[in-house]
Design a protein around this motif. Structure first.
Motif, PDB file in Angstrom:
ATOM      1  N   GLN A   1      45.333 -67.232 -69.214  1.00 31.72           N
ATOM      2  CA  GLN A   1      45.569 -66.019 -70.007  1.00 31.72           C
ATOM      3  C   GLN A   1      46.956 -66.055 -70.628  1.00 31.72           C
ATOM      4  O   GLN A   1      47.145 -65.736 -71.799  1.00 31.72           O
ATOM      5  N   GLU A   2      47.906 -66.484 -69.753  1.00 27.04           N
ATOM      6  CA  GLU A   2      49.284 -66.556 -70.227  1.00 27.04           C
ATOM      7  C   GLU A   2      49.395 -67.513 -71.404  1.00 27.04           C
ATOM      8  O   GLU A   2      50.035 -67.230 -72.401  1.00 27.04           O
ATOM      9  N   LEU A   3      48.768 -68.645 -71.234  1.00 28.93           N
ATOM     10  CA  LEU A   3      48.790 -69.667 -72.271  1.00 28.93           C
ATOM     11  C   LEU A   3      48.215 -69.096 -73.567  1.00 28.93           C
ATOM     12  O   LEU A   3      48.778 -69.259 -74.652  1.00 28.93           O
ATOM     13  N   ALA A   4      47.095 -68.409 -73.376  1.00 26.68           N
ATOM     14  CA  ALA A   4      46.444 -67.823 -74.547  1.00 26.68           C
ATOM     15  C   ALA A   4      47.400 -66.843 -75.227  1.00 26.68           C
ATOM     16  O   ALA A   4      47.557 -66.851 -76.456  1.00 26.68           O
ATOM     17  N   ARG A   5      48.044 -66.025 -74.335  1.00 30.69           N
ATOM     18  CA  ARG A   5      48.995 -65.052 -74.881  1.00 30.69           C
ATOM     19  C   ARG A   5      50.139 -65.756 -75.596  1.00 30.69           C
ATOM     20  O   ARG A   5      50.509 -65.412 -76.704  1.00 30.69           O
ATOM     21  N   ALA A   6      50.686 -66.793 -74.915  1.00 37.64           N
ATOM     22  CA  ALA A   6      51.816 -67.537 -75.478  1.00 37.64           C
ATOM     23  C   ALA A   6      51.421 -68.163 -76.808  1.00 37.64           C
ATOM     24  O   ALA A   6      52.171 -68.126 -77.775  1.00 37.64           O
ATOM     25  N   LEU A   7      50.212 -68.697 -76.806  1.00 35.36           N
ATOM     26  CA  LEU A   7      49.724 -69.319 -78.035  1.00 35.36           C
ATOM     27  C   LEU A   7      49.637 -68.289 -79.151  1.00 35.36           C
ATOM     28  O   LEU A   7      50.048 -68.537 -80.281  1.00 35.36           O
ATOM     29  N   ALA A   8      49.121 -67.138 -78.765  1.00 41.47           N
ATOM     30  CA  ALA A   8      48.991 -66.070 -79.759  1.00 41.47           C
ATOM     31  C   ALA A   8      50.365 -65.669 -80.269  1.00 41.47           C
ATOM     32  O   ALA A   8      50.584 -65.532 -81.474  1.00 41.47           O
ATOM     33  N   ALA A   9      51.308 -65.540 -79.288  1.00 42.58           N
ATOM     34  CA  ALA A   9      52.673 -65.162 -79.656  1.00 42.58           C
ATOM     35  C   ALA A   9      53.280 -66.221 -80.560  1.00 42.58           C
ATOM     36  O   ALA A   9      53.907 -65.916 -81.572  1.00 42.58           O
ATOM     37  N   ALA A  10      53.076 -67.487 -80.131  1.00 43.15           N
ATOM     38  CA  ALA A  10      53.614 -68.596 -80.923  1.00 43.15           C
ATOM     39  C   ALA A  10      53.021 -68.565 -82.325  1.00 43.15           C
ATOM     40  O   ALA A  10      53.712 -68.792 -83.315  1.00 43.15           O
ATOM     41  N   ASP A  11      51.730 -68.268 -82.347  1.00 44.36           N
ATOM     42  CA  ASP A  11      51.048 -68.152 -83.640  1.00 44.36           C
ATOM     43  C   ASP A  11      51.719 -67.102 -84.496  1.00 44.36           C
ATOM     44  O   ASP A  11      52.032 -67.320 -85.657  1.00 44.36           O
ATOM     45  N   ALA A  12      51.936 -65.947 -83.847  1.00 39.04           N
ATOM     46  CA  ALA A  12      52.539 -64.832 -84.574  1.00 39.04           C
ATOM     47  C   ALA A  12      53.927 -65.225 -85.053  1.00 39.04           C
ATOM     48  O   ALA A  12      54.292 -64.996 -86.206  1.00 39.04           O
ATOM     49  N   GLU A  13      54.668 -65.872 -84.118  1.00 35.79           N
ATOM     50  CA  GLU A  13      56.029 -66.285 -84.458  1.00 35.79           C
ATOM     51  C   GLU A  13      55.998 -67.287 -85.598  1.00 35.79           C
ATOM     52  O   GLU A  13      56.750 -67.192 -86.548  1.00 35.79           O
ATOM     53  N   LEU A  14      55.082 -68.235 -85.435  1.00 38.15           N
ATOM     54  CA  LEU A  14      54.912 -69.239 -86.469  1.00 38.15           C
ATOM     55  C   LEU A  14      54.603 -68.542 -87.788  1.00 38.15           C
ATOM     56  O   LEU A  14      55.141 -68.882 -88.839  1.00 38.15           O
ATOM     57  N   GLY A  15      53.737 -67.537 -87.685  1.00 35.32           N
ATOM     58  CA  GLY A  15      53.372 -66.776 -88.865  1.00 35.32           C
ATOM     59  C   GLY A  15      54.596 -66.171 -89.511  1.00 35.32           C
ATOM     60  O   GLY A  15      54.823 -66.335 -90.698  1.00 35.32           O
ATOM     61  N   ALA A  16      55.419 -65.500 -88.653  1.00 36.54           N
ATOM     62  CA  ALA A  16      56.616 -64.851 -89.179  1.00 36.54           C
ATOM     63  C   ALA A  16      57.550 -65.888 -89.780  1.00 36.54           C
ATOM     64  O   ALA A  16      58.111 -65.693 -90.853  1.00 36.54           O
ATOM     65  N   GLU A  17      57.666 -67.009 -89.052  1.00 33.97           N
ATOM     66  CA  GLU A  17      58.544 -68.074 -89.534  1.00 33.97           C
ATOM     67  C   GLU A  17      58.051 -68.595 -90.872  1.00 33.97           C
ATOM     68  O   GLU A  17      58.807 -68.797 -91.802  1.00 33.97           O
ATOM     69  N   GLN A  18      56.742 -68.781 -90.901  1.00 36.86           N
ATOM     70  CA  GLN A  18      56.128 -69.267 -92.137  1.00 36.86           C
ATOM     71  C   GLN A  18      56.382 -68.295 -93.263  1.00 36.86           C
ATOM     72  O   GLN A  18      56.801 -68.679 -94.340  1.00 36.86           O
ATOM     73  N   VAL A  19      56.142 -67.026 -92.963  1.00 34.02           N
ATOM     74  CA  VAL A  19      56.352 -66.007 -93.981  1.00 34.02           C
ATOM     75  C   VAL A  19      57.801 -66.067 -94.448  1.00 34.02           C
ATOM     76  O   VAL A  19      58.080 -66.016 -95.640  1.00 34.02           O
TER      77      VAL A  19
END
Lengths: 431, 303
Positions: free
Chosen positions: B186-204
């Motif tokens: 679950q944590e991994l999934a959460r971290a991945l999601a967070a990383a995704d979001a962060e990546l998203g923000a970074e990308q943006v």
């Protein structure tokens, strides 16, 4: 209507992910200021060929400002005359940012009605559409008028293409003696007109604020004297006839006075002459040389050259209070000040090592820049829109006129004429 | 367990009593005939002569005189009476000597008998002791065997219990591991999601930089542009990041300046790189770039 919106500069990026609903705002803080690419489609009156090529004059005007590059007629894919004939794609392909098109219509009375439009190519948007009336005799005026409007729409600065310049030429006449001529021409150098011809030197032309008269110094009486002359009928009048130096006349912004230099009291001092009452008022009183006065745009002060500090520097004298202020401190030679219409930018002749250049100084920020790269530059004169200045310079043994944009971005020499050209004076805006 | 404890009691008690009696008997009833001889080792003393000089100054001690020998009184007169008395004396002495021998013999005989009795008693004592010890040993062995059996039983029980406990622990551990695994996932999934979001923000963020660059490179300001002029535009892009519309939402007051800003956007035309984002994260594109604002606020002008 005012909705809450988060203005998101790059610095606020942190909150970006959270501001899901806020509209993104990106801040642009830098640009490149390249010349604007513009195409001017030929403006004709039906099938008849007009005596002047209006669009070519407009193109040349815009090019000369340094702010535009124009598209050659030979590269144009079509010559639209009205909006229905504009294929924006063609102009985009050419890289044109703006397009000017128009047409002339001969009126029953023989006059010409010229309709012109300025469109933004990428936005396919009409920026400007106007009608101007004229006749075959003032097609150049029509062209300069179009130039002015286009220039102003794109640059935000009033165009000065319809203005004129005065200058003095010296050509070798019979017996190898020089012949001096006071000339007036369009700002682009065309339609040159001689105001006065003399075997004796002519100097220091200056425009009246309404652009209808000139004052100048003529040695025709055997010693320097100041004359005023109307452009329309060439009628003239001698204003001074003092012993010694009578020079450097400058018309006040309200047109009522001249500032000038007289040495009748021993050494050159600055005086004002009330044109209505013919009253001379001595302004400076110093054993050093005070010369080359120029009015501030508000007419409340004079700037002038004085070597009272040991070397020529520029001073400012407030007329009401008599308060004196030294303005230039850089280098050992700053002379012949001319103020731009904003009253803030002052141009002058500045000696830099052995060379004389035209320099500008911001009177508020103190920003000082040398504008010219030619040498022996003299007599700067600022265009009434403050965007350009003309000055005299030497190439080889020849005196000629050169122009430079006030931010030094553009420099060019005016087309060389026969003989020497000196002492340019840019007219005010003309009606 | 308790029953076995009580069953220990009487053999132990008996053993203790027997031992106690034995000890008492030894201490009270029997003493050894001869005292152990004490061997005294001769003591050698090493001496060293440390000083010679002061000896000369002192008077030499007189050599030790042998103690005076006591002189036996010898009869000085050799007479007959004396002779007789001497003979009588000799006879008496002989008699006395024989009597002393006899006495000595009797005493020896007595002593021998006493010793014999003592030896007999000691042998008896020893036999008894032996018996008791054997008995005790036997009992002890019995008890030990019993205890051993009990211990083994207990151990077996314990082993069984331990086994059970181990199994329980194993089960619990497995459960715990399962839970942990789940949590980690679950944590991994959460971290991945967070990383995704962060990546998203970074990308943006990176796309914002890109847009700034693109527009800045296309922005040619009119000479009337001055520091402090700000124009705000609203940009609409299509699904392929092409500029659909540009509208001035806040004018700088200088029409030429506003126009230059509009021009900059139109000259940029299409934001090619945004198409990557469209492919990767359509939602992020839609959310951020489908419609956004551009604020033109020149900082690089001289005036």
């Amino acid at each position: 209507m005012v909705k809450y919106r988060l203005l998101l500069a790059l610095t606020l990026l942190v909150g970006f992910a959270l501001s899901a609903r806020a509209e993104l705002t990106i801040e642009i803080t830098q640009g490149i200021d390249d010349p604007t690419v513009i195409a001017v489609s030929p403006i004709e009156a039906g099938s008849a060929v007009l005596p002047e090529d209006i669009s070519e004059i407009v193109s040349a005007d815009l090019r000369r400002s340094g702010l535009f590059t124009t598209i050659d007629r030979g590269n144009m894919l079509s010559f639209p005359r009205e909006s229905s004939e504009v294929y924006y794609r063609d102009w985009r392909v050419l890289g044109a940012q703006y397009l000017v098109y128009g047409k002339g219509e001969r009126q029953p009375d023989g006059r010409l009605k010229v309709t012109f439009s300025l469109v933004e190519v990428l936005g396919e948007k009409i920026v400007l559409a106007q009608v101007v009336h004229g006749n075959d005799g003032n097609l150049r005026d029509i062209a300069h008028y179009i130039s002015d409007k286009v220039y102003e729409a794109i640059t935000g600065i009033r165009g000065a293409f319809s203005t004129r310049i005065a200058y003095v030429t010296a050509t070798a006449g019979s017996g190898n003696r020089l012949t001096y001529r006071l000339m007036v021409a369009d700002a682009d150098g065309a339609r040159e007109r001689m105001m006065l011809e003399s075997r004796e030197p002519l100097m220091s032309p200056s425009w009246s604020p309404d652009g209808k008269e000139l004052v100048y110094v003529s040695f025709e009486t055997g010693r320097p004297a100041i004359f005023r002359q109307r452009l329309g009928d060439a009628s003239r009048e001698q204003l001074t006839n003092f012993k010694g130096l009578n020079g450097a006349p400058a018309w006040s912004p309200d047109g009522r006075k001249l500032a000038l230099v007289l040495s009748k009291d021993g050494n050159p001092e600055i005086y004002t002459l009330d044109l209505a009452s013919r009253q001379f008022t001595r302004i400076t009183n110093h054993f050093a040389i005070d010369t080359e006065p120029n009015w501030t745009p508000d007419g409340k002060a004079l700037v002038f050259t004085s070597d009272r500090g040991g070397a020529p520097q520029i001073y400012k004298l407030t007329l009401a209070s008599g308060q004196m202020e030294r303005l230039t401190f850089r280098g050992s030679y700053n002379a012949r000040p001319r103020l731009a219409p904003d009253g803030r930018t002052m141009v002058m002749v500045h000696r830099d090592g052995g060379a004389f250049h035209i320099a500008s100084q911001d009177l508020i920020s103190g920003d000082f820049r040398i504008l010219t790269s030619t040498q022996l530059d003299e007599s700067p004169t600022v265009a009434p829109n403050g965007a350009m200045l003309l000055y005299a310079t030497k190439r080889g043994t020849k005196n000629l006129l050169a122009a430079v944009s006030i931010d030094a971005g553009v420099r060019f020499l005016l087309p060389a004429r026969e003989g020497d050209v000196r002492e340019p004076a840019w007219s005010p805006f003309l009606q | 367990m308790k029953g076995s404890a009580t069953s220990y009691t009487w053999p132990v008690t008996a053993s203790v009593l027997l031992h106690g009696a034995l000890l008492a008997f030894i201490v009270v009833g029997w003493t050894p005939a001869e005292k152990p001889r004490k061997v005294v080792a001769p003591k050698y003393i090493e001496a060293k002569l440390l000083q010679m000089a002061p000896v000369a100054a002192q008077p030499e001690a007189p050599p030790a005189q042998p103690p005076p020998q006591p002189k036996a009184e010898e009869p000085k007169v050799d007479t007959a009476a004396e002779e007789r008395r001497k003979q009588q004396e000799q006879q008496r002495q002989e008699q006395e000597r024989q009597e002393a021998v006899k006495k000595e013999q009797a005493r020896q005989e007595q002593l021998r008998r006493e010793q014999e009795t003592k030896a007999k008693a000691a042998a008896e004592q020893k036999r008894k002791e032996e018996q008791a010890r054997a008995e005790a040993e036997r009992q002890k062995k019995e008890a030990q065997a019993k205890a051993e059996a009990e211990r083994k039983r207990q151990e077996e029980l314990k082993r069984q219990q331990e086994l059970k406990r181990q199994e329980e622990i194993k089960r619990q551990q497995a459960e715990k591991q399962r839970q942990e695994q789940l949590r980690r996932e679950q944590e991994l999934a959460r971290a991945l999601a967070a990383a995704d979001a962060e990546l998203g923000a970074e990308q943006v963020g990176s796309y914002i930089g890109y847009i700034q660059d693109r527009i800045g490179a296309n922005w040619s300001r009119p000479p009337s542009a001055r520091l402090g002029m700000v124009t705000e535009l609203e940009i609409t892009l299509d699904g392929q990041a092409r500029v659909l519309s540009v509208a001035v939402v806040k004018s700088s007051g200088n029409a030429a300046f506003d126009l230059s800003a509009e021009q900059a956007v139109r000259r940029a035309g299409q934001f090619e790189r945004l198409r990557e984002l469209i492919q990767q994260d359509r939602a992020a594109y839609e959310q951020n770039f489908r419609r956004f604002r551009l604020k033109f606020n020149p900082q690089d002008l001289r005036l």
